[in-house]
Design a protein around this motif. Structure first.
Motif, PDB file in Angstrom:
ATOM      1  N   UNK A  38       6.162   9.550  18.143  1.00  0.00           N
ATOM      2  CA  UNK A  38       7.512   8.521  17.881  1.00  0.00           C
ATOM      3  C   UNK A  38       8.839   8.471  18.795  1.00  0.00           C
ATOM      4  N   UNK A  39       8.844   8.027  18.701  1.00  0.00           N
ATOM      5  CA  UNK A  39      10.155   7.518  20.322  1.00  0.00           C
ATOM      6  C   UNK A  39      11.117   9.136  20.496  1.00  0.00           C
ATOM      7  N   UNK A  40      11.554   9.668  19.453  1.00  0.00           N
ATOM      8  CA  UNK A  40      12.056  10.395  19.452  1.00  0.00           C
ATOM      9  C   UNK A  40      11.838  12.156  19.866  1.00  0.00           C
ATOM     10  N   UNK A  41      10.624  11.876  19.966  1.00  0.00           N
ATOM     11  CA  UNK A  41       9.334  12.335  20.094  1.00  0.00           C
ATOM     12  C   UNK A  41       8.416  12.073  21.861  1.00  0.00           C
ATOM     13  N   UNK A  42       8.974  10.890  21.661  1.00  0.00           N
ATOM     14  CA  UNK A  42       8.516  10.955  23.303  1.00  0.00           C
ATOM     15  C   UNK A  42       8.239  11.390  24.302  1.00  0.00           C
ATOM     16  N   UNK A  86       0.693   6.543  34.561  1.00  0.00           N
ATOM     17  CA  UNK A  86       1.903   7.135  33.333  1.00  0.00           C
ATOM     18  C   UNK A  86       2.642   6.244  33.268  1.00  0.00           C
ATOM     19  N   UNK A  87       3.006   6.024  35.518  1.00  0.00           N
ATOM     20  CA  UNK A  87       4.652   4.402  35.599  1.00  0.00           C
ATOM     21  C   UNK A  87       4.630   3.428  34.239  1.00  0.00           C
ATOM     22  N   UNK A  88       3.786   3.105  34.571  1.00  0.00           N
ATOM     23  CA  UNK A  88       3.156   2.001  33.951  1.00  0.00           C
ATOM     24  C   UNK A  88       2.975   2.448  32.080  1.00  0.00           C
ATOM     25  N   UNK A  89       2.654   2.918  31.392  1.00  0.00           N
ATOM     26  CA  UNK A  89       3.011   3.186  30.357  1.00  0.00           C
ATOM     27  C   UNK A  89       4.263   3.733  30.188  1.00  0.00           C
ATOM     28  N   UNK A  90       4.765   4.015  30.604  1.00  0.00           N
ATOM     29  CA  UNK A  90       6.765   4.512  30.364  1.00  0.00           C
ATOM     30  C   UNK A  90       7.525   3.469  30.624  1.00  0.00           C
ATOM     31  N   UNK A  91       6.945   2.532  31.297  1.00  0.00           N
ATOM     32  CA  UNK A  91       7.401   1.011  31.446  1.00  0.00           C
ATOM     33  C   UNK A  91       7.245   0.050  29.833  1.00  0.00           C
ATOM     34  N   UNK A  92       6.369   0.403  29.934  1.00  0.00           N
ATOM     35  CA  UNK A  92       5.640  -0.493  28.491  1.00  0.00           C
ATOM     36  C   UNK A  92       6.885   0.309  27.196  1.00  0.00           C
ATOM     37  N   UNK A  93       7.511   1.856  27.248  1.00  0.00           N
ATOM     38  CA  UNK A  93       8.529   1.990  26.330  1.00  0.00           C
ATOM     39  C   UNK A  93       9.956   1.205  26.649  1.00  0.00           C
ATOM     40  N   UNK A  94      10.531   1.697  27.739  1.00  0.00           N
ATOM     41  CA  UNK A  94      11.197   1.365  28.050  1.00  0.00           C
ATOM     42  C   UNK A  94      11.134   0.148  29.321  1.00  0.00           C
ATOM     43  N   UNK A 148     -11.496  11.407  19.889  1.00  0.00           N
ATOM     44  CA  UNK A 148      -9.813  12.467  20.409  1.00  0.00           C
ATOM     45  C   UNK A 148      -8.567  11.495  19.292  1.00  0.00           C
ATOM     46  N   UNK A 149      -9.136  10.473  19.498  1.00  0.00           N
ATOM     47  CA  UNK A 149      -7.861   8.946  19.069  1.00  0.00           C
ATOM     48  C   UNK A 149      -8.043   8.600  17.302  1.00  0.00           C
ATOM     49  N   UNK A 150      -7.409   8.837  17.022  1.00  0.00           N
ATOM     50  CA  UNK A 150      -6.972   8.094  15.385  1.00  0.00           C
ATOM     51  C   UNK A 150      -6.816   7.450  15.304  1.00  0.00           C
ATOM     52  N   UNK A 151      -6.914   6.759  13.996  1.00  0.00           N
ATOM     53  CA  UNK A 151      -5.910   5.447  13.448  1.00  0.00           C
ATOM     54  C   UNK A 151      -4.904   5.761  12.519  1.00  0.00           C
ATOM     55  N   UNK A 152      -4.031   5.684  12.338  1.00  0.00           N
ATOM     56  CA  UNK A 152      -2.896   6.593  11.063  1.00  0.00           C
ATOM     57  C   UNK A 152      -2.273   4.765   9.963  1.00  0.00           C
ATOM     58  N   UNK A 153      -4.070   4.754   9.522  1.00  0.00           N
ATOM     59  CA  UNK A 153      -3.921   3.376   8.788  1.00  0.00           C
ATOM     60  C   UNK A 153      -3.055   4.133   7.406  1.00  0.00           C
ATOM     61  N   UNK A 154      -2.260   5.427   6.810  1.00  0.00           N
ATOM     62  CA  UNK A 154      -1.613   5.608   5.819  1.00  0.00           C
ATOM     63  C   UNK A 154      -0.148   5.246   6.141  1.00  0.00           C
ATOM     64  N   UNK A 155      -0.115   4.694   7.487  1.00  0.00           N
ATOM     65  CA  UNK A 155       1.685   4.775   7.854  1.00  0.00           C
ATOM     66  C   UNK A 155       2.296   3.414   7.724  1.00  0.00           C
ATOM     67  N   UNK A 156       3.235   3.506   6.371  1.00  0.00           N
ATOM     68  CA  UNK A 156       3.203   2.077   6.859  1.00  0.00           C
ATOM     69  C   UNK A 156       3.849   1.040   8.214  1.00  0.00           C
ATOM     70  N   UNK A 157       3.707  -0.144   8.246  1.00  0.00           N
ATOM     71  CA  UNK A 157       4.056  -1.104   9.206  1.00  0.00           C
ATOM     72  C   UNK A 157       5.511  -0.631   9.566  1.00  0.00           C
ATOM     73  N   UNK A 158       5.794  -0.120  10.759  1.00  0.00           N
ATOM     74  CA  UNK A 158       7.373  -0.049  10.952  1.00  0.00           C
ATOM     75  C   UNK A 158       7.827   0.807  10.556  1.00  0.00           C
ATOM     76  N   UNK A 159       7.192   1.914  10.355  1.00  0.00           N
ATOM     77  CA  UNK A 159       7.489   3.259   9.841  1.00  0.00           C
ATOM     78  C   UNK A 159       6.284   4.780  10.914  1.00  0.00           C
ATOM     79  N   UNK A 160       6.627   6.121  11.028  1.00  0.00           N
ATOM     80  CA  UNK A 160       6.419   6.865  12.320  1.00  0.00           C
ATOM     81  C   UNK A 160       6.732   7.933  11.323  1.00  0.00           C
TER      82      UNK A 160
END
Length: 370
Positions: A38-42, A86-94, A148-160
């Motif tokens: 989530x954005x506030x923890x990123x 890392x810089x490339x990934x950060x650019x996708x956020x901002x 290692x990676x997992x899908x958060x299937x139970x998370x409603x769309x648009x929610x975090x």
């Protein structure tokens, strides 16, 4: 140079190579997971990645006395590649903002848009050949500890999902705490003394990553929550006089400043820094690494915590690399815990697992070094 000195130098190079590969793989996993945070923890997660890259850079500099110049350049290029990813990934956020110069009178408007960062190419990710036989992680079975990676299937769309932290509403003292973490994406247990905690199966949705820090005289059992749903990574920091049953970790566990404690770990990679007087009951699929540690004793994982998925998975619990020991002689900083001094399965099964029937002081007394 004598034969023993030459052999020692070769051993150092091999240990550094393995250590470097492990750290690069762990950092790549951390960077890949940034999109799921989530954005506030990123920002905190990005800072951890930056710190890891900086630490790698310093380690290459520290090892320059025995690593050839060509290898140093290769390691430096790999670190640069991680920074670019890392810089490339950060650019996708901002993404860089489009901007325009103010127009002067009678002058045409000039619009300029820019994009910083590089494409996340396979070449930039593959500067270290992970198929090399020296990389123990390449043989890691996908079914041993889960993905290692997992899908958060139970998370409603648009929610975090939020980070659920133990502290508010969970008190220290007598009794076993069993917080559900049902709405959490990761686990953060911090700043406790004399806490006895056992995570139930309902916390399995919160094991994308975990951090345990600033704990003293605590018993924490994470094993039930990670059965079939392992941590992607786990961090232990500043822990004293405690028992931590870490459960299953599909990636790496990073242990920093742990003292006078007992750890039970199932992982792909284990790395310990600045710790002393620690007993580690371990199942590791790669060679464990210690740095700046004293009096660490290793033993195989107790049968109580060894599920059927580990039956055919190689355990390198006793193949320790002391990364700061540069002599040919065996390192005095670690050893094997004698069988007579190991905690029996009846203690793990009856008193520890899932909260057991023992109180905190009784459990700590039962598992402390003899």
């Amino acid at each position: 140079m004598s034969a023993s000195q030459a052999q020692s130098e070769v051993g150092l190079k091999e240990r550094f190579f393995r250590s470097f590969q492990h750290d690069v793989a762990a950092l790549q996993e951390q960077i890949d997971r940034l999109n799921t945070i989530p954005g506030n923890e990123r920002n905190e997660a990005v800072d951890q990645c930056l710190a890891g890259i900086d630490r790698l850079s310093h380690e290459v500099k520290d090892a320059s006395c025995y690593i050839p110049a060509y290898d140093q350049r290769t390691y430096s290029q790999t670190i640069k590649g991680l920074s670019e990813i890392l810089q490339t990934v950060r650019n996708t956020f901002n993404p860089p903002k489009k901007f325009s110069f103010k127009t002067r009178k009678n002058a045409p408007a000039v619009a300029v848009s820019g994009s910083m960062g590089l494409d996340k190419s396979e070449e930039s990710r593959g500067l270290i050949n992970t198929s090399d036989t020296a990389n123990a992680d390449s043989s890691f079975p996908s079914t041993a500890l889960g993905k290692v990676s997992r899908e958060e299937e139970d998370t409603p769309k648009g929610a975090s999902r939020n980070v659920e932290e133990i502290g508010d509403g969970i008190r220290d003292g007598p009794g076993v705490r069993r917080p559900s973490f049902s709405n959490a994406s990761k686990i953060n247990i911090a700043n406790h003394s004399k806490l006895h905690l056992a995570l139930p199966t309902s916390a399995s949705s919160a094991t994308s990553s975990g951090t345990l820090s600033n704990l003293q005289s605590c018993v924490v059992d994470l094993s039930i929550a990670t059965t079939g749903s392992p941590f992607a990574a786990l961090y232990l920091k500043n822990i004293k006089d405690s028992l931590i049953v870490c459960g299953q970790i599909a990636g790496a566990i990073h242990i920093t400043n742990v003292e006078n404690s007992v750890l039970v770990i199932t992982c792909r990679q284990s790395r310990m820094h600045g710790s002393k007087n620690v007993d580690v009951y371990l199942h590791s699929l790669s060679r464990p690494i210690i740095e700046d540690c004293q009096n660490v004793r290793f033993a195989p994982l107790p049968q109580t915590f060894a599920g059927p998925e580990l039956d055919h998975a190689a355990n390198q619990w006793d193949q320790i690399d002391d990364f700061k020991w540069l002599k040919v002689e065996p390192s005095p900083n670690f050893g094997v815990l004698a069988e007579a001094q190991r905690v029996g399965d009846e203690v793990w099964r009856d008193k520890v697992q899932g909260g057991g029937d023992g109180d905190l002081e009784e459990i700590l007394q039962a598992v402390r070094k003899q």
